[in-house]
Structures are given as C-alpha cells and as structure tokens.
Design a protein around this motif. Structure first.
Motif, PDB file in Angstrom:
ATOM      1  N   CYS A   1       0.848  -1.193   0.000  1.00 21.78           N
ATOM      2  CA  CYS A   1       0.000   0.000   0.000  1.00 21.78           C
ATOM      3  C   CYS A   1       0.885   1.244   0.000  1.00 21.78           C
ATOM      4  CB  CYS A   1      -0.910   0.007   1.229  1.00 21.78           C
ATOM      5  SG  CYS A   1      -2.038   1.424   1.236  1.00 21.78           S
TER       6      CYS A   1
ATOM      7  N   LYS B   1      -0.087   4.319   0.551  1.00 23.48           N
ATOM      8  CA  LYS B   1      -0.572   5.367   1.445  1.00 23.48           C
ATOM      9  C   LYS B   1       0.378   5.503   2.634  1.00 23.48           C
ATOM     10  CE  LYS B   1      -4.585   6.823   4.049  1.00 23.48           C
ATOM     11  NZ  LYS B   1      -5.932   6.506   4.509  1.00 23.48           N
ATOM     12  N   LYS B   2       0.742   6.737   2.969  1.00 25.95           N
ATOM     13  CA  LYS B   2       1.672   6.986   4.076  1.00 25.95           C
ATOM     14  C   LYS B   2       0.900   7.145   5.374  1.00 25.95           C
ATOM     15  CE  LYS B   2       5.293   8.883   1.237  1.00 25.95           C
ATOM     16  NZ  LYS B   2       6.259   9.935   1.039  1.00 25.95           N
TER      17      LYS B   2
ATOM     18  N   HIS C   1      -4.758  -1.360   9.411  1.00 24.66           N
ATOM     19  CA  HIS C   1      -5.224  -1.560   8.032  1.00 24.66           C
ATOM     20  C   HIS C   1      -5.025  -3.017   7.600  1.00 24.66           C
ATOM     21  CE1 HIS C   1      -6.083  -0.062   3.908  1.00 24.66           C
ATOM     22  NE2 HIS C   1      -5.362  -1.118   3.578  1.00 24.66           N
TER      23      HIS C   1
ATOM     24  N   PRO D   1       4.568   4.268   3.522  1.00 22.17           N
ATOM     25  CA  PRO D   1       3.793   3.150   2.977  1.00 22.17           C
ATOM     26  C   PRO D   1       4.071   1.881   3.782  1.00 22.17           C
ATOM     27  CG  PRO D   1       4.969   4.315   1.242  1.00 22.17           C
ATOM     28  CD  PRO D   1       5.483   4.832   2.535  1.00 22.17           C
TER      29      PRO D   1
END
Length: 195
Positions: free
Chosen positions: A83, A85-86, A95, A189
């Motif tokens: 992923c 996303k940071k 998550h 990430p």
C-alpha cells in the motif's frame, strides 16, 4: 441310388465344411478385431491418463497461483499486499488486520524486495514491516512472535531516548541497511501479509 446317396452325402459334407470354414474365418476375423480394439483401448486409456495427469498439474498450478486472496500477491510461498498510502505504524497494522492479515513478516526478505522494486514509484523508498520492540525494549519480534534476525549493518541503532523511541521496523529500499528501527509515528507506505 447308392451313388446318388454318396453324392448327396458328399455335397452335405462339402456344405458343412464350407460353413465350418466360413465360421472359422468369421471367428478369426472377430478375434483379430477384438485384439485390435483392445490395443486401441489400451492406447486411448494411456492418452486419457496423460491428459488427466496434465489437467491435475495445471489445476494445482492455478490453485497455487491463486492461493492468495485479492488483493494480495503471491511471492514464493507467501502473500503480500503493498500500500502506497503513508500512515503511522499503528495505522498500517490496523489496516492490514482489517484485510485479514498483519504487517509483513517475510521468510524470504529478498524475494519481498523484488516485489517492492515493482512498486518503487508508488512507495518511494521505505515501508513499514511488522516487527516491533514496544513490548520489551531491544527484543524485536515479528507479529507471529519470532525474533528479527536479519538487520541492516549497525541496526538496531538503539538511539532510544526518553523523548525518541525507535520501536518500529522499516524496510529500506534505497540503502543496503534493509531492516532499520525507526519511531512509530513516522508516516510511510506499508506491506501487509496474509497468513
């Protein structure tokens, strides 16, 4: 009259002989046909067995290839999801757990690296991995409870102080340090792993 009787007897013998000969020919032809049919059946059985074995191998291959649930991707015998996303370590772990997994704890670190290089444009350089020493200082454990054994050179750095604690693990792509301890609030990430 005897002569006529003998001729009739001879004719009947010839007829019986002809019928017997014709019956023998039919029997011989039927036997030949049966032998040929058995040979063909044996060949067909062998071909069908080969097709069945090939089909089983193909099914096993596809079953192994698809043994990772979507969106996880198979890397050797493990399933990973990258992923871009940071987020913080705790957010990343939450998550992954929401995806029926956890942060990554790979058996084959270099195989995972090959996958991460495919995502290099998305992730940039470093990603969260699943190990932490937050439960006991300097005792680094993966989510399954096994110890972290392969650190980058000079790591973990043990730069912990009262204000800065490096209790979470990142995998670094841009250096040869690989595994590095960092502060857990850093945003980057992450890689999830399906059990």
């Amino acid at each position: 009259m005897v002569h006529g009787l003998l001729i009739a007897l001879l004719l009947s013998c010839l007829t019986v002989s002809t019928v017997v000969t014709e019956d023998n020919d039919v029997i011989h032809e039927m036997r030949s046909t049966m032998v040929v049919s058995q040979l063909m059946l044996a060949e067909q059985t062998a071909v069908l067995q080969e097709l069945l074995n090939a089909s089983r191998s193909t099914l096993r291959f596809f079953a192994e290839e698809s043994s990772c649930p979507y969106p996880y991707k198979k890397v050797l015998d493990e399933c990973f999801y990258v992923c871009g996303k940071k987020v913080t370590f705790d957010q990343a772990r939450q998550h992954c757990q929401g995806m029926a997994g956890d942060l990554a704890h790979p058996k084959h670190l270099h195989a995972l690296l090959s996958l991460l290089f495919e995502y290099e444009q998305i992730i940039g350089g470093n990603v969260w991995m699943g190990a932490t020493d937050s439960h006991q200082e300097n005792t680094w454990l993966w989510p399954d409870g096994s110890p972290v054994l392969k650190w980058g050179r000079g790591e973990p750095s043990r730069l912990n102080s009262a204000s800065v604690k490096e209790d979470c693990l990142e995998l670094r792509l841009e250096t040869n340090m690989l595994l590095n301890d960092v502060i857990c609030t850093k945003k980057m990430p992450f890689v999830c792993q399906h059990p």
